[in-house]
Motif scaffolding. Structure first.
Motif, PDB file in Angstrom:
ATOM      1  N   LYS A   1     -12.192   4.948  -3.288  1.00 53.88           N
ATOM      2  CA  LYS A   1     -11.550   6.149  -4.111  1.00 53.88           C
ATOM      3  C   LYS A   1     -10.748   7.129  -3.012  1.00 53.88           C
ATOM      4  N   SER A   2     -11.145   7.238  -1.871  1.00 53.47           N
ATOM      5  CA  SER A   2     -10.881   7.987  -0.638  1.00 53.47           C
ATOM      6  C   SER A   2     -10.065   7.057   0.334  1.00 53.47           C
ATOM      7  N   PRO A   3      -8.868   7.364   0.779  1.00 51.38           N
ATOM      8  CA  PRO A   3      -8.074   6.435   1.495  1.00 51.38           C
ATOM      9  C   PRO A   3      -8.901   6.167   2.834  1.00 51.38           C
ATOM     10  N   SER A   4      -9.141   5.188   3.438  1.00 50.26           N
ATOM     11  CA  SER A   4      -9.586   4.894   4.800  1.00 50.26           C
ATOM     12  C   SER A   4      -8.966   3.864   5.261  1.00 50.26           C
ATOM     13  N   PHE A   5      -7.775   3.654   5.024  1.00 51.47           N
ATOM     14  CA  PHE A   5      -6.895   2.518   5.596  1.00 51.47           C
ATOM     15  C   PHE A   5      -5.907   3.313   6.460  1.00 51.47           C
ATOM     16  N   ASN A   6      -5.875   2.907   7.661  1.00 49.90           N
ATOM     17  CA  ASN A   6      -5.167   3.731   8.545  1.00 49.90           C
ATOM     18  C   ASN A   6      -4.132   2.837   9.430  1.00 49.90           C
ATOM     19  N   VAL A   7      -2.846   3.126   9.599  1.00 48.52           N
ATOM     20  CA  VAL A   7      -1.711   2.669  10.242  1.00 48.52           C
ATOM     21  C   VAL A   7      -1.187   3.509  11.101  1.00 48.52           C
ATOM     22  N   SER A   8      -0.991   2.766  12.388  1.00 39.75           N
ATOM     23  CA  SER A   8      -0.342   3.532  13.619  1.00 39.75           C
ATOM     24  C   SER A   8       0.793   2.717  13.826  1.00 39.75           C
ATOM     25  N   PRO A   9       2.017   3.178  13.423  1.00 44.52           N
ATOM     26  CA  PRO A   9       3.223   2.762  13.682  1.00 44.52           C
ATOM     27  C   PRO A   9       3.538   2.593  15.191  1.00 44.52           C
ATOM     28  N   ALA A  10       3.311   3.759  15.811  1.00 43.20           N
ATOM     29  CA  ALA A  10       3.586   3.489  17.358  1.00 43.20           C
ATOM     30  C   ALA A  10       2.917   2.312  18.185  1.00 43.20           C
ATOM     31  N   ARG A  11       1.808   1.974  17.672  1.00 45.38           N
ATOM     32  CA  ARG A  11       1.186   0.879  18.368  1.00 45.38           C
ATOM     33  C   ARG A  11       1.301  -0.463  17.543  1.00 45.38           C
ATOM     34  N   ASN A  12       2.004  -0.187  16.136  1.00 46.30           N
ATOM     35  CA  ASN A  12       2.238  -1.547  15.256  1.00 46.30           C
ATOM     36  C   ASN A  12       0.890  -2.141  14.823  1.00 46.30           C
ATOM     37  N   VAL A  13      -0.204  -1.281  14.684  1.00 44.49           N
ATOM     38  CA  VAL A  13      -1.536  -1.908  14.289  1.00 44.49           C
ATOM     39  C   VAL A  13      -2.154  -1.192  13.274  1.00 44.49           C
ATOM     40  N   TRP A  14      -3.022  -1.727  12.366  1.00 42.57           N
ATOM     41  CA  TRP A  14      -3.753  -1.035  11.103  1.00 42.57           C
ATOM     42  C   TRP A  14      -5.116  -1.216  11.120  1.00 42.57           C
TER      43      TRP A  14
ATOM     44  N   VAL B   1       0.762  -1.150   0.031  1.00 44.03           N
ATOM     45  CA  VAL B   1      -0.016  -0.004   0.091  1.00 44.03           C
ATOM     46  C   VAL B   1       0.877   1.379  -0.107  1.00 44.03           C
ATOM     47  N   THR B   2       0.426   2.149  -0.919  1.00 39.46           N
ATOM     48  CA  THR B   2       1.009   3.520  -0.628  1.00 39.46           C
ATOM     49  C   THR B   2       0.670   4.311   0.625  1.00 39.46           C
ATOM     50  N   LEU B   3       1.475   4.582   1.235  1.00 41.10           N
ATOM     51  CA  LEU B   3       0.942   5.334   2.716  1.00 41.10           C
ATOM     52  C   LEU B   3       1.652   6.791   2.572  1.00 41.10           C
ATOM     53  N   LYS B   4       0.847   7.492   3.244  1.00 43.82           N
ATOM     54  CA  LYS B   4       0.996   8.953   3.312  1.00 43.82           C
ATOM     55  C   LYS B   4       0.642   9.364   4.715  1.00 43.82           C
ATOM     56  N   SER B   5       1.383  10.463   5.211  1.00 45.47           N
ATOM     57  CA  SER B   5       1.085  10.939   6.491  1.00 45.47           C
ATOM     58  C   SER B   5      -0.410  11.197   6.838  1.00 45.47           C
ATOM     59  N   ALA B   6      -0.934  10.926   7.797  1.00 51.76           N
ATOM     60  CA  ALA B   6      -2.334  11.188   8.324  1.00 51.76           C
ATOM     61  C   ALA B   6      -2.072  12.247   9.579  1.00 51.76           C
ATOM     62  N   GLY B   7      -1.038  12.661   9.897  1.00 50.13           N
ATOM     63  CA  GLY B   7      -1.034  13.362  11.222  1.00 50.13           C
ATOM     64  C   GLY B   7      -0.849  12.666  12.364  1.00 50.13           C
ATOM     65  N   GLY B   8      -0.420  13.147  13.425  1.00 49.36           N
ATOM     66  CA  GLY B   8      -0.187  12.546  14.621  1.00 49.36           C
ATOM     67  C   GLY B   8       0.610  11.191  14.658  1.00 49.36           C
ATOM     68  N   GLY B   9       1.475  11.163  13.665  1.00 47.10           N
ATOM     69  CA  GLY B   9       2.482   9.734  13.400  1.00 47.10           C
ATOM     70  C   GLY B   9       1.749   8.734  12.690  1.00 47.10           C
ATOM     71  N   ASN B  10       0.407   8.876  12.251  1.00 44.21           N
ATOM     72  CA  ASN B  10      -0.276   7.831  11.695  1.00 44.21           C
ATOM     73  C   ASN B  10      -0.167   8.226  10.205  1.00 44.21           C
ATOM     74  N   LEU B  11      -0.419   7.000   9.729  1.00 44.80           N
ATOM     75  CA  LEU B  11      -0.380   6.678   8.212  1.00 44.80           C
ATOM     76  C   LEU B  11      -1.621   6.445   7.675  1.00 44.80           C
ATOM     77  N   LYS B  12      -1.788   6.883   6.252  1.00 44.11           N
ATOM     78  CA  LYS B  12      -3.021   6.545   5.610  1.00 44.11           C
ATOM     79  C   LYS B  12      -2.842   6.020   4.024  1.00 44.11           C
TER      80      LYS B  12
END
Length: 622
Positions: A47-60, A27-38
């Motif tokens: 069409k609009s990104p709703s897939f969220n990744v939280s590297p700090a908690r290692n979950v998506w 997945v092509t990930l971009k910053s979603a603010g607060g350290g999260n990725l989207k």
């Protein structure tokens, strides 16, 4: 066989795995603010990104389709691996030596021959390159002509890794021995065999080859087609059973078809390697084939991971068979084995006894797509096939057909499907629907009434999740999942009975079952332990969602924010009990039931005092 992976090793894999690095390969990930990725979810169209990744908690988590988890779960969903396969792949990336619990005492030890699979896969990868290079030699002309006659050009051959086993006794064996593979490794892999004299020779000679890959894309075996009349072997020769090749579990083309199968919720089962190639090239990209064995229960389990995703009532399995007697027999055999997900099983019978490869040659790509589009429910086909053996214009013929079909009908365990096919059977045989129902009920009673006694499913009605009370409960659960060190003691002090929405109660119960928030340190291990403790898919999905959903506070939460949130959770529950108790008191006659009245009134005073204290505790608001 090795036991389960040691829990400490699984935790170490999670700790040392960067979830952002793993997911960004897909997945092509971009910053979603607060350290999260989207990014755009790989598991459904959006069409609009709703897939969220939280590297700090290692979950998506995906807010669009509800999927979520850690890096292990992502590989399981994205590459359709088992839990163990996913852990082993991540361990390999991180350089972690896994240990497996082997006996009842829980004694951990390295998995036996842990490097064997890697060595056998590496040998097959080297063999693929050798065979592919041989396909362009002069001796491979019959193989190239075979492919060309079936409509496959050089690009198609390269896409599917087609190769040629040359006319020599040990050319591949010598090639692989020079690359460092041992005598025993080549025999174990099924690439070489011992001759009568004890020397090592190639298993495949003078044949067109297709590499067979597993779900992860690793080559684990070969299918070999006879080309020469003086070859006294079988028409098709497959790799024998090996530690990595189990024919009852293998589906040719699954590596290329798996994503489309999961995306479309459909798998098309064909009978040969060229049929898979023809279907894919014609636009039926979900086609797969068995390898030297009939389609059976183990293949069903493989496809269930892709098509049905654990549900018994979604997705489609479409069989394509010739319309001749052998094809009908194959269809009926599939029906006998296929009761587990009968509602999703279809059959597409090719015209003029042509397989998909022949159909594509004769009538083009559109004809192959039309074949799949013309599918009909397998049970309908089965009922018609049985009924066609009888003279339905006579009473005797209709009676005989009903007797033959009834055992098949009794295998239908879902009441709605059974009713649907009762009408279908009436249409096929010409027997009145009520008469069909009487016959089936009588047979059902004789069979112990196993099917008829099943209750209809009840509707599940849940209160709204967007009410103010539910939103507060949601915030409390997010604190426990995302900030267990901070929220732990205060969160754990509020029991599940204080939560009102059923799914919130289920998540609160799972948190307690996982040891409570106070005992957790946070991160992906904690999230997964709570998910594992959930008793249903809805609560497990909500855990994944809450693990990445931002808290409703600017900045970092503090103990005061936790205190306010937990007070509001209890306040909603207490005020609901106050309302219920007031209603009860109004129904009590204080003259005839004086003791009950004053006991309830005393309880009301205590609850109202508790509510005032909670209101003061929550005075800071959100």
């Amino acid at each position: 066989m090795a036991g389960r992976i040691r829990d400490e090793d699984i935790a170490l894999v999670r700790e040392r795995t960067s979830i952002g690095d793993v997911i960004s390969e897909t997945v092509t990930l971009k910053s979603a603010g607060g350290g999260n990725l989207k990014g755009l979810c790989p598991f459904h169209d959006e069409k609009s990104p709703s897939f969220n990744v939280s590297p700090a908690r290692n979950v998506w988590y995906c807010f669009g389709c509800g999927a979520g988890g850690d890096a292990i779960k992502f590989l399981m969903d994205a590459d359709h691996l088992s839990f163990v396969e996913s852990v082993e792949r991540l361990a390999g990336r991180a350089g972690i030596q896994l240990r497996y619990i082997e006996d009842d005492k829980g004694t951990p030890r390295p998995r036996p021959q842990q490097g064997q699979r890697q060595r056998l896969v590496a040998a097959h990868a080297a063999a693929v390159e050798f065979y592919r290079a041989q396909l362009s030699t002069a001796g491979a002309r019959p193989a190239r002509e075979f492919l060309a006659r079936r409509g496959f050009d050089r690009a198609a051959a390269e896409r599917y890794g087609c190769g040629f086993a040359p006319d020599g006794w040990d050319l591949l064996t010598k090639h692989l021995r020079q690359q460092g593979f041992t005598h025993q490794e080549l025999v174990t892999a099924g690439l070489s065999r011992e001759s009568r004299s004890g020397t090592l020779i190639d298993r495949f000679r003078r044949r067109l080859l297709w590499p067979i890959r597993d779900l992860a894309g690793d080559v684990i075996g070969f299918g070999a087609r006879k080309l020469f009349d003086d070859d006294d072997g079988p028409k098709y020769l497959n790799t024998p059973e090996t530690p990595i090749y189990k024919k009852s579990h293998v589906l040719y083309g699954i590596d290329q078809a798996k994503r489309e199968i999961a995306k479309q919720g459909r798998a098309v089962i064909v009978e040969g390697y060229t049929d898979v190639m023809a279907c894919h090239l014609a636009g039926v990209t979900t086609a797969v084939a068995t390898c030297g064995t009939a389609f059976g229960a183990d293949h069903i389990r493989v496809l269930r991971r892709l098509v049905l995703d654990g549900s018994a009532h979604s997705g489609e399995i479409i069989y394509t068979f010739d319309g001749d007697a052998a094809g009908q027999k194959a269809a009926m055999r599939a029906f006998e084995d296929d009761q587990e997900f009968l509602a999703q099983t279809f059959i597409a019978v090719s015209p003029n006894d042509m397989d998909p490869c022949e159909l594509r040659l004769a009538k083009g790509d559109l004809a192959v797509r039309d074949l799949v589009a013309s599918r009909e429910p397998l049970l309908t086909y089965a009922l018609r096939s049985i009924a066609s053996r009888y003279e339905l214009d006579t009473a005797e013929g209709r009676t005989g057909a009903m007797r033959a079909i009834t055992p098949q009908m009794l295998k239908i365990r879902r009441w709605d499907l059974r009713e649907q096919y009762l009408r279908e059977l009436s249409h096929i045989t010409g027997v009145d629907p009520e008469e069909v129902r009487v016959i089936l009920k009588a047979a059902d009673r004789a069979n112990g009434g196993v099917v008829a006694g099943l209750p209809r499913p009840a509707k599940n009605i849940s209160p709204a999740l967007d009410s103010p009370e539910s939103m507060v409960e949601r915030e409390a659960l997010k604190l426990a999942l995302q900030q267990p060190v901070l929220a732990g003691p205060m969160f754990d002090a509020v029991e599940a009975t204080e939560y009102r929405h059923p799914v919130h109660v289920a998540v609160r119960t799972a948190i307690a079952a996982a040891g409570g928030a106070a005992s957790a340190t946070g991160g992906a291990v904690w999230i997964e332990s709570v998910r594992d403790a959930c008793d249903d898919l809805a609560s497990a999905a909500l855990v994944g969602e809450l693990a990445v959903e931002p808290l409703r506070i600017d900045g970092e939460p503090d103990p005061r924010y936790v205190s306010i949130t937990m007070a509001r959770v209890q306040f909603g529950s207490v005020t609901a009990r106050v309302r219920d108790l007031k209603s009860r008191i109004q129904r009590i006659n204080p003259v005839n039931n004086k003791d009950e009245y004053f006991a309830a009134f005393g309880e009301l005073l205590s609850l109202e005092q508790h509510a005032r204290a909670l209101r003061e505790q929550a005075a800071g608001g959100l």
